[in-house]
Scaffold this active site. Structure first.
Site, PDB file in Angstrom:
ATOM      1  N   HIS A 172      51.607  42.597  43.745  1.00 33.55           N
ATOM      2  CA  HIS A 172      50.343  41.882  43.853  1.00 33.55           C
ATOM      3  C   HIS A 172      50.363  40.880  42.699  1.00 33.55           C
ATOM      4  O   HIS A 172      49.980  41.199  41.577  1.00 33.55           O
ATOM      5  CB  HIS A 172      49.163  42.842  43.716  1.00 33.55           C
ATOM      6  CG  HIS A 172      47.840  42.139  43.583  1.00 33.55           C
ATOM      7  ND1 HIS A 172      47.373  41.228  44.506  1.00 33.55           N
ATOM      8  CD2 HIS A 172      46.888  42.194  42.614  1.00 33.55           C
ATOM      9  CE1 HIS A 172      46.194  40.780  44.123  1.00 33.55           C
ATOM     10  NE2 HIS A 172      45.888  41.339  42.976  1.00 33.55           N
ATOM     11  N   THR A 227      37.633  37.658  39.975  1.00 33.76           N
ATOM     12  CA  THR A 227      37.543  37.933  41.414  1.00 33.76           C
ATOM     13  C   THR A 227      37.088  39.380  41.588  1.00 33.76           C
ATOM     14  O   THR A 227      37.595  40.263  40.904  1.00 33.76           O
ATOM     15  CB  THR A 227      38.902  37.775  42.125  1.00 33.76           C
ATOM     16  OG1 THR A 227      39.782  38.816  41.691  1.00 33.76           O
ATOM     17  CG2 THR A 227      39.542  36.437  41.824  1.00 33.76           C
TER      18      THR A 227
HETATM   19  P1  ADP Z   1      36.987  43.619  36.176  1.00 32.85           P
HETATM   20  O1  ADP Z   1      36.621  42.212  36.508  1.00 32.85           O
HETATM   21  O2  ADP Z   1      38.449  43.921  36.310  1.00 32.85           O
HETATM   22  O3  ADP Z   1      36.119  44.622  36.845  1.00 32.85           O
HETATM   23  P2  ADP Z   1      35.383  44.085  33.826  1.00 32.85           P
HETATM   24  O4  ADP Z   1      35.651  43.706  32.399  1.00 32.85           O
HETATM   25  O5  ADP Z   1      34.199  43.510  34.512  1.00 32.85           O
HETATM   26  O6  ADP Z   1      36.737  43.746  34.601  1.00 32.85           O
HETATM   27  O7  ADP Z   1      35.276  45.677  33.958  1.00 32.85           O
HETATM   28  C1  ADP Z   1      36.110  46.575  33.339  1.00 32.85           C
HETATM   29  C2  ADP Z   1      35.258  47.738  32.870  1.00 32.85           C
HETATM   30  O8  ADP Z   1      36.112  48.750  32.327  1.00 32.85           O
HETATM   31  C3  ADP Z   1      34.252  47.361  31.774  1.00 32.85           C
HETATM   32  O9  ADP Z   1      32.955  47.665  32.222  1.00 32.85           O
HETATM   33  C4  ADP Z   1      34.662  48.227  30.591  1.00 32.85           C
HETATM   34  O10 ADP Z   1      33.547  48.696  29.856  1.00 32.85           O
HETATM   35  C5  ADP Z   1      35.403  49.367  31.278  1.00 32.85           C
HETATM   36  N1  ADP Z   1      36.316  50.064  30.382  1.00 32.85           N
HETATM   37  C6  ADP Z   1      37.209  49.520  29.536  1.00 32.85           C
HETATM   38  N2  ADP Z   1      37.868  50.494  28.866  1.00 32.85           N
HETATM   39  C7  ADP Z   1      37.384  51.679  29.314  1.00 32.85           C
HETATM   40  C8  ADP Z   1      37.661  53.038  29.022  1.00 32.85           C
HETATM   41  N3  ADP Z   1      38.598  53.377  28.131  1.00 32.85           N
HETATM   42  N4  ADP Z   1      36.957  53.993  29.667  1.00 32.85           N
HETATM   43  C9  ADP Z   1      36.018  53.652  30.581  1.00 32.85           C
HETATM   44  N5  ADP Z   1      35.714  52.393  30.898  1.00 32.85           N
HETATM   45  C10 ADP Z   1      36.386  51.408  30.286  1.00 32.85           C
END
Ligand code: ADP
Length: 310
Positions: A172, A227
């Site tokens: 991907h 996205t």
């Molecule tokens: P995407 O567009 O890929 O969804 P985002 O940044 O909007 O990316 O979402 C990723 C989410 O993952 C965020 O809400 C962040 O708080 C969460 N996240 C990052 N690290 C961890 C972790 N170790 N445990 C749980 N959630 C996490």
């Protein structure tokens, strides 16, 4: 059926929203290390449910995932404009070291559905971290690329994407392989269908569709930063195939024993999905050029995953 979603950001919440609206599961639980975000997303999605279906949508800590049949892993850091998916790898691998252990502690029997990018590598890392059988760790892979391919072909030919059978294989990402040689429209070859409706697939059309599929994410990220609606719906589609034991053929990622001479690498090919996860792999008939491209994609992913230390 209960579905957990770890990572309540754009992708995780879009998956939760799609699942809730489709009404195919009874419970969705959102977990995020930003607890306030998870609660807000769950409430917002829950408020949509009365208009469409019945599904309990909640936020909670990992313990709330107990009894989940599927857990979507969408945690991580998002792709920045211009950043390749592979450049995300090291940052997201660290997140998964934390997340996978926590999920398995409470939901050891769950099928894990990986959404975080680079998704093929994250799928392989999850197998390594979890020790689960490969068929229970499904990466969303090229499910969305395949949907984009069908949609662009359908638009060119004047038919619905559902009437097009065409697959995107491999990574991907940049090295993905559009399998033109075995694509079909209705019951016809692409060339046969195109001739009947007077919409020839010229080299220009082919190049435009290839670009539209391969570079779709970059274009969307440039315009809106990320996205998420498309992949959210794709994740819900995979959950539906599991929840309803549909035996649906979808292009998803999984660690394969061997692909085009490359051993032990995760990438997408068409696979049958049902209640226990991936039931069967399907190796499509490809021409020599496509096989070589799939080999290159597999070799690239393999080199990358070998560089990751866990
Ligand atoms: P995407 O567009 O890929 O969804 P985002 O940044 O909007 O990316 O979402 C990723 C989410 O993952 C965020 O809400 C962040 O708080 C969460 N996240 C990052 N690290 C961890 C972790 N170790 N445990 C749980 N959630 C996490």
């Amino acid at each position: 059926m209960k579905v957990g979603i770890v990572g309540a950001g754009m992708v995780g919440s879009s998956a939760g929203y799609a699942l809730a609206l489709m009404g195919i599961v009874s419970s969705v639980v959102l977990v995020d290390h930003n607890a306030e975000l998870a609660i807000a997303q769950a409430e917002d999605i829950a408020h949509a449910v009365p208009f469409m279906s019945s599904c309990v949508v909640e936020a909670g800590d990992y313990d709330r995932l107990s009894g989940a049949s599927v857990v979507i892993l969408a945690a991580g850091v998002s792709q920045k404009p211009g950043e390749t998916r592979l450049a995300l790898l090291e940052r997201n691998a660290a997140v998964f070291r934390d997340v996978v252990g926590n999920v398995l502690r409470v939901a050891p029997d769950a099928i894990l559905l990986i959404a975080s990018n680079p998704v093929d590598i994250m799928t392989q890392i999850t197998v390594r971290l979890s020790g689960l059988p490969a068929a229970k760790v499904i990466g969303s892979g090229t499910i969305l690329d395949t949907a984009r391919f069908r949609s662009l072909l359908g638009r060119h030919l004047g038919i619905s994407p559902q009437s097009v059978h065409a697959y995107v294989l491999g990574e991907h990402g940049d090295s993905e392989v559009l399998a033109w040689s075995n694509a079909r429209a209705g019951s016809l070859s692409l060339a046969g269908f195109a001739a009947q409706v007077g919409s020839a697939i010229t080299a220009d059309v082919r190049a435009r569709i290839d670009d539209g599929v391969r570079n779709a994410a970059y274009k969307i990220i440039k315009g809106k930063g990320a996205t998420y609606y498309g992949i959210g719906a794709g994740l819900a589609r995979i959950v539906k195939a599991i929840a309803q034991d549909q035996q649906e053929v979808l292009t998803v990622s999984m660690v394969n024993r061997e692909i085009e001479g490359v051993a032990d690498v995760a990438l997408s090919i068409p696979r049958v999905i049902g209640a226990t996860g991936i039931m069967t792999d399907l190796f499509p008939d490809l021409d020599a050029e496509e096989r070589a491209a799939l080999h290159r994609s597999a070799a690239l992913l393999k080199a990358t995953v070998e560089a990751v230390s866990l």
